[in-house]
Design a protein around this motif. Sequence first.
Motif, PDB file in Angstrom:
ATOM      1  N   ASN A  46     -45.676 -35.742   8.839  1.00 24.23           N
ATOM      2  CA  ASN A  46     -45.216 -34.541   8.156  1.00 24.23           C
ATOM      3  C   ASN A  46     -45.643 -34.677   6.705  1.00 24.23           C
ATOM      4  OD1 ASN A  46     -43.051 -36.526   7.999  1.00 24.23           O
ATOM      5  ND2 ASN A  46     -41.789 -34.904   7.136  1.00 24.23           N
ATOM      6  N   PHE A  47     -45.786 -33.538   6.045  1.00 25.27           N
ATOM      7  CA  PHE A  47     -46.403 -33.536   4.718  1.00 25.27           C
ATOM      8  C   PHE A  47     -45.850 -32.393   3.896  1.00 25.27           C
ATOM      9  CE2 PHE A  47     -48.741 -30.387   7.006  1.00 25.27           C
ATOM     10  CZ  PHE A  47     -49.190 -29.479   6.067  1.00 25.27           C
ATOM     11  N   VAL A  48     -46.171 -32.436   2.627  1.00 28.58           N
ATOM     12  CA  VAL A  48     -45.902 -31.332   1.715  1.00 28.58           C
ATOM     13  C   VAL A  48     -47.103 -31.243   0.780  1.00 28.58           C
ATOM     14  CG1 VAL A  48     -44.684 -32.708  -0.025  1.00 28.58           C
ATOM     15  CG2 VAL A  48     -44.132 -30.293   0.231  1.00 28.58           C
ATOM     16  N   LEU A  49     -47.369 -30.041   0.296  1.00 31.30           N
ATOM     17  CA  LEU A  49     -48.439 -29.870  -0.676  1.00 31.30           C
ATOM     18  C   LEU A  49     -47.873 -29.967  -2.088  1.00 31.30           C
ATOM     19  CD1 LEU A  49     -50.464 -26.927   0.900  1.00 31.30           C
ATOM     20  CD2 LEU A  49     -51.083 -29.343   0.851  1.00 31.30           C
ATOM     21  N   ASP A  50     -48.615 -30.644  -2.941  1.00 34.98           N
ATOM     22  CA  ASP A  50     -48.306 -30.730  -4.364  1.00 34.98           C
ATOM     23  C   ASP A  50     -49.528 -30.169  -5.072  1.00 34.98           C
ATOM     24  OD1 ASP A  50     -47.095 -31.384  -6.808  1.00 34.98           O
ATOM     25  OD2 ASP A  50     -47.976 -33.381  -6.821  1.00 34.98           O
ATOM     26  N   GLY A  51     -49.507 -28.881  -5.345  1.00 31.43           N
ATOM     27  CA  GLY A  51     -50.729 -28.208  -5.783  1.00 31.43           C
ATOM     28  C   GLY A  51     -51.687 -28.201  -4.610  1.00 31.43           C
ATOM     29  N   ASP A  52     -52.876 -28.733  -4.808  1.00 32.31           N
ATOM     30  CA  ASP A  52     -53.859 -28.828  -3.719  1.00 32.31           C
ATOM     31  C   ASP A  52     -53.812 -30.183  -3.012  1.00 32.31           C
ATOM     32  OD1 ASP A  52     -54.705 -26.287  -4.281  1.00 32.31           O
ATOM     33  OD2 ASP A  52     -56.627 -26.885  -5.158  1.00 32.31           O
TER      34      ASP A  52
END
Length: 143
Positions: A46-52
């Motif tokens: 699982n992940f999240v975006l931090d900007g690009d």
Amino acid sequence: MDAIAPADPAGLETLGRSDCYMLLRTVPIGRIVFTEAALPAIQPVNFVLDGDDVIIRTGMGSKLAAATRSAVVAFEADQYDEDALAGWSVVLVGRAEAVADDAERRRLARLGLTPWALGDRPHYIRVRPEIVRGRRIRRPATL
């Protein structure tokens, strides 16, 4: 939203960068592709975006953490609808790095990335994409 780009040789719609990131924000799970013992390895995360950038959490001593330190990796996420015969896939390629700065780790903790896997996951990996590619397929109107 990007203008609709021409189809690739397989007839899939080629997505622009902003559409790729818009789609990535709609799913919680992707796959990271890295090298393990000189062979390709794929792990769902699982992940999240931090900007690009893609942010992943991992445990101390994990194979993923060891294998991705300053390595070139690929990250892929997708979604499909079997009934509608539609779907998309986005692939990012870039360098993965462990986030070592304590202040940065505290900031990333506020992004709300909660690991689904059991166990402590105190380490963050940042993937800084250099290549962003996406494809989408939609059911033809004649079907």
